[in-house]
Motif scaffolding. Structure first.
Motif, PDB file in Angstrom:
ATOM      1  N   VAL A 111      -8.376   8.697   1.293  1.00 43.59           N
ATOM      2  CA  VAL A 111      -8.576   8.618   2.743  1.00 43.59           C
ATOM      3  C   VAL A 111      -8.450  10.032   3.294  1.00 43.59           C
ATOM      4  CG1 VAL A 111      -7.632   7.798   4.931  1.00 43.59           C
ATOM      5  CG2 VAL A 111      -7.768   6.248   2.970  1.00 43.59           C
ATOM      6  N   THR A 112      -9.493  10.485   3.951  1.00 40.50           N
ATOM      7  CA  THR A 112      -9.518  11.821   4.532  1.00 40.50           C
ATOM      8  C   THR A 112      -9.716  11.702   6.030  1.00 40.50           C
ATOM      9  OG1 THR A 112     -10.488  12.714   2.500  1.00 40.50           O
ATOM     10  CG2 THR A 112     -10.624  14.086   4.478  1.00 40.50           C
ATOM     11  N   GLY A 152      -4.594  10.972   2.458  1.00 35.05           N
ATOM     12  CA  GLY A 152      -4.009  10.975   1.124  1.00 35.05           C
ATOM     13  C   GLY A 152      -4.715   9.981   0.234  1.00 35.05           C
ATOM     14  N   VAL A 153      -4.156   9.780  -0.927  1.00 33.48           N
ATOM     15  CA  VAL A 153      -4.663   8.764  -1.841  1.00 33.48           C
ATOM     16  C   VAL A 153      -3.827   7.498  -1.646  1.00 33.48           C
ATOM     17  CG1 VAL A 153      -5.125   8.125  -4.227  1.00 33.48           C
ATOM     18  CG2 VAL A 153      -5.400  10.516  -3.491  1.00 33.48           C
ATOM     19  N   TYR A 154      -4.493   6.417  -1.379  1.00 34.64           N
ATOM     20  CA  TYR A 154      -3.820   5.145  -1.137  1.00 34.64           C
ATOM     21  C   TYR A 154      -3.932   4.273  -2.379  1.00 34.64           C
ATOM     22  CZ  TYR A 154      -3.094   6.051   3.808  1.00 34.64           C
ATOM     23  OH  TYR A 154      -2.660   6.589   5.009  1.00 34.64           O
ATOM     24  N   TYR A 155      -2.791   3.715  -2.750  1.00 35.93           N
ATOM     25  CA  TYR A 155      -2.723   2.855  -3.915  1.00 35.93           C
ATOM     26  C   TYR A 155      -2.288   1.453  -3.497  1.00 35.93           C
ATOM     27  CZ  TYR A 155      -2.654   7.216  -6.567  1.00 35.93           C
ATOM     28  OH  TYR A 155      -2.955   8.450  -7.094  1.00 35.93           O
ATOM     29  N   CYS A 156      -2.948   0.479  -4.051  1.00 32.37           N
ATOM     30  CA  CYS A 156      -2.504  -0.900  -3.925  1.00 32.37           C
ATOM     31  C   CYS A 156      -1.566  -1.193  -5.098  1.00 32.37           C
ATOM     32  CB  CYS A 156      -3.706  -1.830  -3.958  1.00 32.37           C
ATOM     33  SG  CYS A 156      -3.324  -3.586  -3.893  1.00 32.37           S
ATOM     34  N   ALA A 157      -0.495  -1.887  -4.813  1.00 28.71           N
ATOM     35  CA  ALA A 157       0.463  -2.211  -5.869  1.00 28.71           C
ATOM     36  C   ALA A 157       0.967  -3.632  -5.678  1.00 28.71           C
ATOM     37  CB  ALA A 157       1.624  -1.232  -5.852  1.00 28.71           C
ATOM     38  N   ALA A 158       1.476  -4.206  -6.758  1.00 25.78           N
ATOM     39  CA  ALA A 158       1.926  -5.595  -6.706  1.00 25.78           C
ATOM     40  C   ALA A 158       3.184  -5.778  -7.550  1.00 25.78           C
ATOM     41  CB  ALA A 158       0.824  -6.520  -7.210  1.00 25.78           C
ATOM     42  N   GLU A 181       3.901  15.225  -5.719  1.00 34.42           N
ATOM     43  CA  GLU A 181       4.247  13.946  -6.313  1.00 34.42           C
ATOM     44  C   GLU A 181       4.848  12.991  -5.285  1.00 34.42           C
ATOM     45  OE1 GLU A 181       2.527  14.971  -9.605  1.00 34.42           O
ATOM     46  OE2 GLU A 181       3.553  13.051  -9.411  1.00 34.42           O
ATOM     47  N   ASP A 182       4.837  13.415  -4.002  1.00 41.65           N
ATOM     48  CA  ASP A 182       5.427  12.555  -2.986  1.00 41.65           C
ATOM     49  C   ASP A 182       4.588  11.313  -2.785  1.00 41.65           C
ATOM     50  OD1 ASP A 182       6.373  15.415  -0.968  1.00 41.65           O
ATOM     51  OD2 ASP A 182       7.442  14.365  -2.583  1.00 41.65           O
ATOM     52  N   ILE A 183       5.234  10.163  -2.776  1.00 49.49           N
ATOM     53  CA  ILE A 183       4.541   8.910  -2.533  1.00 49.49           C
ATOM     54  C   ILE A 183       5.438   8.051  -1.645  1.00 49.49           C
ATOM     55  CG2 ILE A 183       5.433   7.793  -4.634  1.00 49.49           C
ATOM     56  CD1 ILE A 183       2.603   6.451  -4.846  1.00 49.49           C
ATOM     57  N   VAL A 184       4.809   7.452  -0.642  1.00 57.11           N
ATOM     58  CA  VAL A 184       5.569   6.603   0.266  1.00 57.11           C
ATOM     59  C   VAL A 184       4.937   5.219   0.316  1.00 57.11           C
ATOM     60  CG1 VAL A 184       6.359   8.520   1.673  1.00 57.11           C
ATOM     61  CG2 VAL A 184       4.260   7.329   2.304  1.00 57.11           C
ATOM     62  N   ARG A 185       5.760   4.234   0.563  1.00 58.86           N
ATOM     63  CA  ARG A 185       5.248   2.891   0.747  1.00 58.86           C
ATOM     64  C   ARG A 185       4.878   2.747   2.215  1.00 58.86           C
ATOM     65  NH1 ARG A 185       8.642  -2.510  -0.503  1.00 58.86           N
ATOM     66  NH2 ARG A 185       9.205  -2.286   1.685  1.00 58.86           N
ATOM     67  N   VAL A 186       3.605   2.618   2.474  1.00 63.59           N
ATOM     68  CA  VAL A 186       3.102   2.559   3.830  1.00 63.59           C
ATOM     69  C   VAL A 186       3.321   1.172   4.434  1.00 63.59           C
ATOM     70  CG1 VAL A 186       1.019   2.727   5.220  1.00 63.59           C
ATOM     71  CG2 VAL A 186       1.414   4.363   3.367  1.00 63.59           C
ATOM     72  N   ALA A 187       3.037   0.139   3.668  1.00 66.05           N
ATOM     73  CA  ALA A 187       3.178  -1.229   4.166  1.00 66.05           C
ATOM     74  C   ALA A 187       3.320  -2.166   2.982  1.00 66.05           C
ATOM     75  CB  ALA A 187       1.967  -1.627   5.006  1.00 66.05           C
ATOM     76  N   TRP A 247       0.864  -1.180   0.000  1.00 61.94           N
ATOM     77  CA  TRP A 247       0.000   0.000   0.000  1.00 61.94           C
ATOM     78  C   TRP A 247       0.898   1.226   0.000  1.00 61.94           C
ATOM     79  CZ3 TRP A 247      -5.151  -0.021  -0.677  1.00 61.94           C
ATOM     80  CH2 TRP A 247      -5.832  -1.228  -0.463  1.00 61.94           C
ATOM     81  N   PHE A 248       0.619   2.135  -0.921  1.00 59.03           N
ATOM     82  CA  PHE A 248       1.382   3.368  -1.078  1.00 59.03           C
ATOM     83  C   PHE A 248       0.444   4.543  -0.857  1.00 59.03           C
ATOM     84  CE2 PHE A 248       5.381   1.836  -3.013  1.00 59.03           C
ATOM     85  CZ  PHE A 248       5.042   0.500  -3.187  1.00 59.03           C
ATOM     86  N   ARG A 249       0.998   5.622  -0.343  1.00 60.56           N
ATOM     87  CA  ARG A 249       0.193   6.815  -0.088  1.00 60.56           C
ATOM     88  C   ARG A 249       0.815   8.015  -0.794  1.00 60.56           C
ATOM     89  NH1 ARG A 249       0.336   7.476   5.626  1.00 60.56           N
ATOM     90  NH2 ARG A 249       2.204   8.768   5.404  1.00 60.56           N
ATOM     91  N   ARG A 250      -0.037   8.744  -1.474  1.00 55.96           N
ATOM     92  CA  ARG A 250       0.375  10.008  -2.096  1.00 55.96           C
ATOM     93  C   ARG A 250      -0.311  11.141  -1.362  1.00 55.96           C
ATOM     94  NH1 ARG A 250       2.200  11.014  -7.204  1.00 55.96           N
ATOM     95  NH2 ARG A 250       1.470   8.980  -7.955  1.00 55.96           N
ATOM     96  N   THR A 251       0.490  12.094  -0.880  1.00 52.18           N
ATOM     97  CA  THR A 251      -0.064  13.241  -0.163  1.00 52.18           C
ATOM     98  C   THR A 251       0.381  14.515  -0.857  1.00 52.18           C
ATOM     99  OG1 THR A 251       1.831  13.138   1.315  1.00 52.18           O
ATOM    100  CG2 THR A 251      -0.191  12.093   2.064  1.00 52.18           C
ATOM    101  N   GLY A 252      -0.486  15.079  -1.663  1.00 49.78           N
ATOM    102  CA  GLY A 252      -0.178  16.307  -2.383  1.00 49.78           C
ATOM    103  C   GLY A 252       1.033  16.132  -3.279  1.00 49.78           C
TER     104      GLY A 252
END
Length: 122
Positions: A118-119, A95-101, A46-52, A39-44
């Motif tokens: 997610v707000t 932020g916006v959460y993305y599922c990735a594989a 272009e920053d995106i972090v891998r949450v888990a 699961w990745f999160r983008r907060t404003g």
């Protein structure tokens, strides 16, 4: 064909919980255990972090430091679904959460979901 579909996002008060789900295509991700998911999160911006993230072969999980102890990633291999349980949410979790594989052993995702908002309100 959409390979990954997220659900479960929305608006929650600070301190509350949400559970995100990611349903993976059975056509693409077979065998399911050959793939790791994250699961990745983008907060404003272009920053995106891998949450888990969780591996497919041994269910090993790892977390971004700020969510460790509050978030839990899990998977149901029979249902081709990955979950992110988020507790004690705060404004920084929004932020916006993305599922990735990606295939086990690789570093970067090859497949991305469309994202879900997610707000967190104070």
């Amino acid at each position: 064909q959409v390979d990954l579909v997220e659900s479960g996002g929305g608006l929650v008060q600070a301190g509350g919980s949400l559970r995100l789900s990611c349903t993976a295509s059975t056509r693409t991700f077979t065998p399911f255990t050959a793939y790791s998911f994250g699961w990745f999160r983008r907060t404003g911006g272009e920053d995106i972090v891998r949450v888990a993230a969780i591996t497919g072969n041994d269910n090993s999980a790892n977390y971004f430091p700020s969510v460790r102890g509050r978030f839990t990633i899990s998977r149901d291999n029979a249902e081709h679904t990955v979950f992110l349980q988020m507790n004690s949410l705060n404004a920084e979790d929004a932020g916006v959460y993305y599922c990735a594989a990606w295939a086990n052993g690789l570093l970067n995702p090859d497949f991305w979901g469309q994202g879900i908002q997610v707000t967190v309100s104070s």
